[in-house]
Design an enzyme around this catalytic site. Sequence first.
Site, PDB file in Angstrom:
ATOM      1  N   GLY A   1       1.058  -1.034   0.483  1.00 47.69           N
ATOM      2  CA  GLY A   1       0.045   0.049  -0.204  1.00 47.69           C
ATOM      3  C   GLY A   1       1.361   1.445  -0.385  1.00 47.69           C
ATOM      4  CB  CYS A   2       4.009   2.421   2.326  1.00 48.99           C
ATOM      5  SG  CYS A   2       2.572   1.986   3.494  1.00 48.99           S
ATOM      6  CB  THR A   3       5.110   0.466  -2.405  1.00 46.96           C
ATOM      7  OG1 THR A   3       6.069  -0.204  -1.505  1.00 46.96           O
ATOM      8  CG2 THR A   3       5.742   0.095  -4.251  1.00 46.96           C
TER       9      THR A   3
ATOM     10  CB  ALA B   1       5.324   6.601  -2.204  1.00 48.36           C
TER      11      ALA B   1
END
Length: 150
Positions: A45-47, A50
């Site tokens: 999710g963070c990848t 970003a």
Amino acid sequence: MTHLKVGDNAPSFSGTDQNGNQHTLADYKGKKLVVFFYPKANTPGCTAEACDLRDNYERFQANNYVLLGVSADSAKAQKKFEEKYSFPFPLLADENKAVIEAFGVWGPKKFMGKEYDGIHRTTFVIDENGTISDIITDVKTKVHASQILG
């Protein structure tokens, strides 16, 4: 989760990024600042979040926005994340959670039936005068740039 509201002054903060550079709220006076908090570098999710911001970076620049990512990861982990995905924006390594707590995004979470404390994925848009103009708590990781820019 956060105690902050649209119209509040953004908390004054100071943090160090993946390259050892210091960042403070005052550094961004006169620019629109997007501070996005994410739970952990290099997770799916963070990848996705970003990378969506990276892929729309020129749109942010064209609208006088600067981006600043924040998580509790180490500077080394943030550096690996930045290098792997070629992020053009700084990632604060907020290991002592000073910035995270100033913005009120640390607290109880639930994942697969387990409760634990962690970072709530939240984005703050701060205007040129340091006032919060938007708070996004329901972050759609794959289209987050559109949530911010409209």
